[in-house]
Design a protein around this motif. Structure first.
Motif, PDB file in Angstrom:
ATOM      1  N   ILE A 274      48.822  37.138  25.871  1.00  0.00           N
ATOM      2  CA  ILE A 274      49.373  38.198  25.738  1.00  0.00           C
ATOM      3  C   ILE A 274      48.943  39.322  26.692  1.00  0.00           C
ATOM      4  CG2 ILE A 274      47.270  39.306  24.182  1.00  0.00           C
ATOM      5  CD1 ILE A 274      49.584  40.667  22.344  1.00  0.00           C
ATOM      6  N   TYR A 275      47.806  38.947  27.450  1.00  0.00           N
ATOM      7  CA  TYR A 275      47.305  39.836  28.409  1.00  0.00           C
ATOM      8  C   TYR A 275      48.480  40.033  29.619  1.00  0.00           C
ATOM      9  CZ  TYR A 275      42.273  39.677  27.410  1.00  0.00           C
ATOM     10  OH  TYR A 275      41.149  39.679  26.857  1.00  0.00           O
ATOM     11  N   TYR A 276      49.378  39.009  29.715  1.00  0.00           N
ATOM     12  CA  TYR A 276      50.657  39.247  30.686  1.00  0.00           C
ATOM     13  C   TYR A 276      51.544  40.367  30.217  1.00  0.00           C
ATOM     14  CZ  TYR A 276      49.280  34.789  32.732  1.00  0.00           C
ATOM     15  OH  TYR A 276      48.895  33.574  33.230  1.00  0.00           O
ATOM     16  N   ALA A 277      51.653  40.539  29.054  1.00  0.00           N
ATOM     17  CA  ALA A 277      52.664  41.542  28.369  1.00  0.00           C
ATOM     18  C   ALA A 277      51.957  43.078  28.109  1.00  0.00           C
ATOM     19  CB  ALA A 277      53.369  41.013  27.207  1.00  0.00           C
ATOM     20  N   GLN A 278      50.859  43.106  28.131  1.00  0.00           N
ATOM     21  CA  GLN A 278      50.006  44.235  28.385  1.00  0.00           C
ATOM     22  C   GLN A 278      50.133  45.127  29.544  1.00  0.00           C
ATOM     23  OE1 GLN A 278      46.307  42.882  27.112  1.00  0.00           O
ATOM     24  NE2 GLN A 278      46.759  43.306  24.772  1.00  0.00           N
ATOM     25  N   GLN A 279      51.401  45.978  29.477  1.00  0.00           N
ATOM     26  CA  GLN A 279      51.404  46.585  30.881  1.00  0.00           C
ATOM     27  C   GLN A 279      51.770  47.891  30.780  1.00  0.00           C
ATOM     28  OE1 GLN A 279      54.933  43.790  30.790  1.00  0.00           O
ATOM     29  NE2 GLN A 279      54.611  43.311  32.986  1.00  0.00           N
TER      30      GLN A 279
ATOM     31  N   HIS B 282      69.886  26.014  19.853  1.00  0.00           N
ATOM     32  CA  HIS B 282      68.849  26.489  20.590  1.00  0.00           C
ATOM     33  C   HIS B 282      67.820  27.474  19.858  1.00  0.00           C
ATOM     34  CE1 HIS B 282      67.376  27.838  24.781  1.00  0.00           C
ATOM     35  NE2 HIS B 282      66.359  27.489  24.138  1.00  0.00           N
ATOM     36  N   PHE B 283      66.768  27.022  19.511  1.00  0.00           N
ATOM     37  CA  PHE B 283      65.911  27.970  18.880  1.00  0.00           C
ATOM     38  C   PHE B 283      64.944  28.703  19.747  1.00  0.00           C
ATOM     39  CE2 PHE B 283      67.102  25.327  15.287  1.00  0.00           C
ATOM     40  CZ  PHE B 283      66.589  26.226  14.171  1.00  0.00           C
ATOM     41  N   VAL B 284      65.047  30.003  19.782  1.00  0.00           N
ATOM     42  CA  VAL B 284      64.331  30.985  20.527  1.00  0.00           C
ATOM     43  C   VAL B 284      63.544  31.917  19.678  1.00  0.00           C
ATOM     44  CG1 VAL B 284      64.138  32.439  22.554  1.00  0.00           C
ATOM     45  CG2 VAL B 284      65.444  30.558  22.721  1.00  0.00           C
ATOM     46  N   GLN B 285      62.572  31.623  19.103  1.00  0.00           N
ATOM     47  CA  GLN B 285      62.052  32.509  17.943  1.00  0.00           C
ATOM     48  C   GLN B 285      60.417  32.985  18.468  1.00  0.00           C
ATOM     49  OE1 GLN B 285      62.298  29.775  14.620  1.00  0.00           O
ATOM     50  NE2 GLN B 285      63.923  30.859  13.919  1.00  0.00           N
ATOM     51  N   TRP B 286      60.026  32.692  19.728  1.00  0.00           N
ATOM     52  CA  TRP B 286      58.887  33.302  20.240  1.00  0.00           C
ATOM     53  C   TRP B 286      58.899  33.427  21.552  1.00  0.00           C
ATOM     54  CZ3 TRP B 286      54.698  34.401  16.808  1.00  0.00           C
ATOM     55  CH2 TRP B 286      53.749  34.810  17.453  1.00  0.00           C
ATOM     56  N   PRO B 287      59.532  34.529  21.962  1.00  0.00           N
ATOM     57  CA  PRO B 287      59.454  34.635  23.551  1.00  0.00           C
ATOM     58  C   PRO B 287      58.306  34.781  23.935  1.00  0.00           C
ATOM     59  CG  PRO B 287      61.203  36.088  22.208  1.00  0.00           C
ATOM     60  CD  PRO B 287      60.378  35.459  21.405  1.00  0.00           C
ATOM     61  N   THR B 288      57.869  33.986  25.290  1.00  0.00           N
ATOM     62  CA  THR B 288      56.744  33.862  25.811  1.00  0.00           C
ATOM     63  C   THR B 288      56.250  35.252  26.356  1.00  0.00           C
ATOM     64  OG1 THR B 288      57.135  33.182  27.845  1.00  0.00           O
ATOM     65  CG2 THR B 288      56.865  31.507  26.176  1.00  0.00           C
ATOM     66  N   PHE B 289      55.083  35.465  26.340  1.00  0.00           N
ATOM     67  CA  PHE B 289      54.550  36.786  26.812  1.00  0.00           C
ATOM     68  C   PHE B 289      54.697  36.834  28.463  1.00  0.00           C
ATOM     69  CE2 PHE B 289      51.793  36.471  23.249  1.00  0.00           C
ATOM     70  CZ  PHE B 289      52.318  37.624  22.489  1.00  0.00           C
ATOM     71  N   ARG B 290      54.596  35.702  29.175  1.00  0.00           N
ATOM     72  CA  ARG B 290      54.935  35.590  30.390  1.00  0.00           C
ATOM     73  C   ARG B 290      56.486  35.925  30.801  1.00  0.00           C
ATOM     74  NH1 ARG B 290      52.180  32.643  34.357  1.00  0.00           N
ATOM     75  NH2 ARG B 290      50.319  31.553  33.548  1.00  0.00           N
ATOM     76  N   ASP B 291      57.311  35.349  29.828  1.00  0.00           N
ATOM     77  CA  ASP B 291      58.800  35.916  30.031  1.00  0.00           C
ATOM     78  C   ASP B 291      58.948  37.248  29.852  1.00  0.00           C
ATOM     79  OD1 ASP B 291      59.440  33.258  30.672  1.00  0.00           O
ATOM     80  OD2 ASP B 291      60.065  32.633  28.786  1.00  0.00           O
ATOM     81  N   GLU B 292      58.218  37.839  28.815  1.00  0.00           N
ATOM     82  CA  GLU B 292      58.416  39.177  28.310  1.00  0.00           C
ATOM     83  C   GLU B 292      57.985  40.039  29.559  1.00  0.00           C
ATOM     84  OE1 GLU B 292      56.006  42.426  25.670  1.00  0.00           O
ATOM     85  OE2 GLU B 292      56.502  40.210  24.749  1.00  0.00           O
ATOM     86  N   ALA B 293      57.073  39.820  30.391  1.00  0.00           N
ATOM     87  CA  ALA B 293      56.355  40.550  31.383  1.00  0.00           C
ATOM     88  C   ALA B 293      57.344  40.224  32.500  1.00  0.00           C
ATOM     89  CB  ALA B 293      54.986  39.850  31.747  1.00  0.00           C
ATOM     90  N   ALA B 294      57.920  39.325  32.808  1.00  0.00           N
ATOM     91  CA  ALA B 294      58.860  39.337  33.626  1.00  0.00           C
ATOM     92  C   ALA B 294      60.028  40.169  33.762  1.00  0.00           C
ATOM     93  CB  ALA B 294      59.280  37.733  33.992  1.00  0.00           C
ATOM     94  N   VAL B 295      60.400  40.565  32.712  1.00  0.00           N
ATOM     95  CA  VAL B 295      61.575  41.685  32.386  1.00  0.00           C
ATOM     96  C   VAL B 295      61.201  43.056  32.499  1.00  0.00           C
ATOM     97  CG1 VAL B 295      63.040  39.837  31.530  1.00  0.00           C
ATOM     98  CG2 VAL B 295      61.765  41.390  29.807  1.00  0.00           C
ATOM     99  N   HIS B 296      59.745  43.073  32.573  1.00  0.00           N
ATOM    100  CA  HIS B 296      59.391  44.468  32.510  1.00  0.00           C
ATOM    101  C   HIS B 296      59.980  45.672  33.185  1.00  0.00           C
ATOM    102  CE1 HIS B 296      56.227  47.494  31.372  1.00  0.00           C
ATOM    103  NE2 HIS B 296      56.102  47.694  32.577  1.00  0.00           N
ATOM    104  N   ARG B 297      60.029  45.374  34.507  1.00  0.00           N
ATOM    105  CA  ARG B 297      60.647  46.392  35.456  1.00  0.00           C
ATOM    106  C   ARG B 297      61.988  46.554  35.297  1.00  0.00           C
ATOM    107  NH1 ARG B 297      57.300  47.515  39.807  1.00  0.00           N
ATOM    108  NH2 ARG B 297      55.486  46.291  39.993  1.00  0.00           N
TER     109      ARG B 297
END
Length: 345
Positions: free
Chosen positions: A126-131, A282-297
């Protein structure tokens, strides 16, 4: 400090908790607002969130707060920064567990970059998504950034892109985020199936080309009229297992049924009698925090440009933690889309 605690029998209390401690690689955050997650939080409260069984738990994971103290090795945060996703990694009182702990007056963010710099490679993802986010954003509206980032990373995993025909089941915070983001990607037509009239109207404002009321029309029949060859993507944004079978009837050959919403039941009978011969579920029920961080900007840029209005999603702000139940009532009655709770009230 105060925090919202949920018990295994569904009782919710605001209780006194110890203030979290930080280490050299962490920052202490004074939480300003936290969104009620219509999916995860409600399922934890009702004891139906898969894999979660540690109660009593401090609830909440959609936080916005301001950094008030930094550890001596922190390089990514400074005092005064507005940040997302502060949590309680642990509750200092052993009687309680962390259900991420965002509905508390203080939380913690971690600096993974500083840890990597020092050769420390083990830390919570989760540190990746703490932005950090712009300091001029309204903290209550900014809670919606977390859902938008999760959904954007989910659409990336599904593969939704330009000119794709998309049908979305549900127009809550997740479904509406999918509508807006799919529209901005150039997808279309975008069809939404939603029983609530107010949510259907909001879906149209955000970019849906057609909205259907599943309590009044045959969604399969209407969808086939709109896209006779079938949809590229049919996505369950609410978590109803029966929608998988319905979706298979309207997905195109080699199309994809996306399951994003988390159903309380973990088993389902799927009938593909009317499905094409080739399809993907296709189940996507837990987007990863890395993926979340990648779309931040990307998400911040869309907000800054006015392409996303956070106020379209955050419809209610609860003035204080003690009124948390009022926020739940607004969600369960469908009077609200996204509810944020003012932590400092």
């Amino acid at each position: 400090m105060k925090g919202v605690v949920v018990y295994c029998d569904g009782r919710i209390k605001v209780e006194e908790l110890p203030k979290p401690k930080i280490n050299d690689y962490q920052a202490l955050v004074e939480n300003l607002s936290c969104g009620i997650c219509n999916g995860t939080d409600l399922k934890i409260i009702h004891g139906r969130f898969k894999g979660f069984n540690t109660y009593p738990a401090v609830l909440g994971h959609e936080t916005v707060g301001r950094v008030v103290e930094v550890g001596r090795k922190v390089i990514s945060f400074k005092v005064g920064d507005l940040v997302l996703r502060s949590i309680l990694e642990k509750v200092e009182d052993p009687r309680y567990y962390s259900g991420w702990g965002g509905f508390a007056e203080y939380g913690v963010v971690g600096d993974w970059r500083a840890m990597e710099k020092d050769g420390r490679t083990e830390y919570p993802e989760i540190y990746y998504a703490q932005q950090v986010i712009p300091g001029n954003l309204d903290p209550h509206q900014a809670t919606m950034l977390i859902t938008l980032k999760e959904v954007a990373s989910g659409l990336n995993r599904f593969g939704v892109g330009k000119n794709d025909a998309v049908l979305i089941h549900g127009a809550g915070p997740v479904g509406l985020s999918m509508v807006r983001l799919a529209k901005l990607r150039g997808a279309g037509p975008i069809v939404v199936s939603e029983p609530d009239a107010g949510r259907r109207e909001r879906a149209e404002r955000l970019g849906a080309d057609v909205v259907l009321n599943p309590t009044e029309v045959d969604v399969v029949a209407e969808a086939r009229k709109i896209v006779p060859q079938g949809f590229d993507y049919v996505i369950d944004a609410v978590g109803i297992n029966a929608l998988i079978t319905q979706s298979l009837k309207i997905v195109k050959f080699n199309g994809k049924v996306g399951v994003y919403g988390i159903a309380p039941e973990t088993r389902a009978e799927i009938d593909w009698t009317e499905a094409p011969y080739n399809f993907v579920i296709h189940f996507v029920q837990w987007p990863t925090f890395r993926d979340e961080a990648a779309v931040h900007r990307q998400i911040l840029a869309l907000v800054e440009a006015g392409a996303i209005d956070l106020g379209e999603f955050v419809t209610h702000v609860i003035p204080r933690l003690e009124d948390f139940q009022k926020g739940l009532d607004l969600i369960t009655s469908k009077q609200a889309i996204k509810v944020a709770v003012n932590i400092k009230g």
